[in-house]
Motif scaffolding. Sequence first.
Motif, short mmCIF file in Angstrom:
data_model
loop_
_atom_site.label_atom_id
_atom_site.label_comp_id
_atom_site.label_asym_id
_atom_site.label_seq_id
_atom_site.Cartn_x
_atom_site.Cartn_y
_atom_site.Cartn_z
N ALA A 165 0.84 -1.18 0.00
CA ALA A 165 0.02 -0.01 0.01
C ALA A 165 0.92 1.14 -0.02
CB ALA A 165 -0.91 0.05 1.13
N VAL A 166 1.92 1.37 0.63
CA VAL A 166 2.95 2.42 0.77
C VAL A 166 3.56 2.53 -0.42
CG1 VAL A 166 4.83 3.42 2.00
CG2 VAL A 166 3.07 2.38 3.36
N ARG A 167 4.12 1.42 -1.04
CA ARG A 167 4.98 1.49 -2.53
C ARG A 167 3.71 2.05 -3.30
NH1 ARG A 167 5.76 -3.54 -2.81
NH2 ARG A 167 4.07 -4.09 -4.05
N GLU A 168 2.48 1.73 -3.56
CA GLU A 168 1.65 2.06 -4.50
C GLU A 168 0.99 3.29 -4.40
OE1 GLU A 168 -0.81 -1.33 -5.00
OE2 GLU A 168 0.67 -2.48 -5.90
N HIS A 169 0.88 3.91 -2.98
CA HIS A 169 0.49 4.89 -2.46
C HIS A 169 0.86 6.19 -3.60
CE1 HIS A 169 -1.72 8.15 -0.37
NE2 HIS A 169 -2.22 7.10 0.25
N PRO A 170 -0.26 6.83 -4.29
CA PRO A 170 0.30 7.98 -5.18
C PRO A 170 1.01 9.16 -4.52
CG PRO A 170 -2.19 7.97 -5.05
CD PRO A 170 -1.45 6.81 -4.10
N SER A 171 0.81 9.46 -3.30
CA SER A 171 1.33 10.71 -2.68
C SER A 171 2.66 10.43 -1.77
CB SER A 171 0.35 11.20 -1.46
OG SER A 171 -0.87 11.36 -2.11
N LEU A 172 3.18 9.28 -1.96
CA LEU A 172 4.32 8.85 -1.30
C LEU A 172 5.40 8.56 -2.06
CD1 LEU A 172 2.84 6.83 1.77
CD2 LEU A 172 3.42 9.17 1.91
N VAL A 173 6.48 8.76 -1.79
CA VAL A 173 7.77 8.15 -2.16
C VAL A 173 8.31 7.41 -1.38
CG1 VAL A 173 10.18 8.93 -3.07
CG2 VAL A 173 8.07 10.60 -3.61
N PRO A 174 8.18 5.92 -1.71
CA PRO A 174 8.63 4.84 -0.51
C PRO A 174 10.06 4.50 -0.56
CG PRO A 174 7.72 4.00 -2.50
CD PRO A 174 7.72 5.41 -2.82
N ALA A 175 10.62 4.03 0.59
CA ALA A 175 11.89 3.35 0.79
C ALA A 175 11.74 2.53 2.17
CB ALA A 175 12.81 4.39 1.02
N LEU A 176 12.56 1.16 1.78
CA LEU A 176 12.44 0.23 3.04
C LEU A 176 14.13 0.42 3.49
CD1 LEU A 176 11.36 -1.92 4.68
CD2 LEU A 176 11.74 -3.40 2.92
N VAL A 177 14.12 0.61 4.86
CA VAL A 177 15.48 0.85 5.36
C VAL A 177 15.80 -0.40 6.18
CG1 VAL A 177 17.19 2.19 6.62
CG2 VAL A 177 15.33 3.32 5.19
N PRO A 178 16.73 -1.27 5.75
CA PRO A 178 17.08 -2.51 6.33
C PRO A 178 17.67 -2.30 7.81
CG PRO A 178 18.61 -2.43 4.74
CD PRO A 178 17.58 -1.29 4.76
N VAL A 179 17.28 -1.67 8.58
CA VAL A 179 17.69 -1.58 9.96
C VAL A 179 17.01 -2.02 11.23
CG1 VAL A 179 19.06 0.63 9.71
CG2 VAL A 179 16.90 0.79 10.63
N SER A 180 17.27 -2.68 12.27
CA SER A 180 16.60 -3.24 13.36
C SER A 180 15.86 -4.27 12.64
CB SER A 180 15.82 -2.19 14.21
OG SER A 180 16.69 -1.22 14.76
N ASP A 181 14.49 -4.27 12.76
CA ASP A 181 13.40 -5.14 12.22
C ASP A 181 12.70 -4.46 10.89
OD1 ASP A 181 12.02 -7.45 11.73
OD2 ASP A 181 10.39 -6.73 13.24
N GLY A 182 13.54 -3.30 10.16
CA GLY A 182 13.13 -2.84 9.14
C GLY A 182 12.44 -1.60 9.44
N VAL A 183 12.48 -0.44 8.45
CA VAL A 183 11.82 0.66 8.74
C VAL A 183 11.02 1.14 7.26
CG1 VAL A 183 11.85 3.12 9.40
CG2 VAL A 183 13.05 1.48 10.71
N LEU A 184 10.04 1.16 7.13
CA LEU A 184 9.38 1.65 6.02
C LEU A 184 8.98 2.81 5.97
CD1 LEU A 184 7.92 0.78 3.28
CD2 LEU A 184 5.79 0.51 4.53
N LEU A 185 9.73 3.78 5.02
CA LEU A 185 9.14 5.27 4.80
C LEU A 185 8.53 5.68 3.64
CD1 LEU A 185 13.01 6.24 5.47
CD2 LEU A 185 11.04 6.11 7.06
#
Length: 191
Positions: A165-185
């Motif tokens: 949903a975040v990856r496909e959201h038209p208002s967001l530029v997404p990134a997945l940061v592999p720290v700890s248990d992962g942080v989705l931005l």
Amino acid sequence: MDRARSRAQALGMPVVGSAAGALLRALAAMVDARGVVEVGTGVGVSGLWLLEGMAPGGVLTTIDVDRDHQRSARAAFAEVGTAAARIRGITGRARDVLARLTEGGYDMVLLDADPAGVEDYLDQAVALLRPGGVLAMVGATAGDRVGDPARRDPQTVAVRETLRAVREHPSLVPALVPVSDGVLLGVRRRR
């Protein structure tokens, strides 16, 4: 921070890892966060990280369905000398509370609650962000289960759906940061 982590351990509650916490602190500083919404107060560990990075006088609005979580977090905030005026604790369901907050009025929204409900209020969370504001979700790799297609438990499926949903959201530029248990931005587009 150590006392808050100890309280969480005694209660059997997961907390944001140090690497993810440091990332949240840096993001709050990067956007000069004056207003942050946190969904899932827990015992206050992620809130402590956010407050360290926020602008002086910035206000953390933290939402949780459990009054005991709010009390534990307030204790953690008080232990480090955070002024009570910088914390707005709201007890309630995220979907209900987010609908009452000011659209476009926040620099950052942290999703740190049960991933099973995130899709129900993701659009509301995004609407709260100003252009250039940051949406963050901790636990985005679900203990490395997300990458295993054989894992079909409800929590893993919910995290996968939120990632999509975040990856496909038209208002967001997404990134997945592999720290700890992962942080989705997701950064709110400036248009």
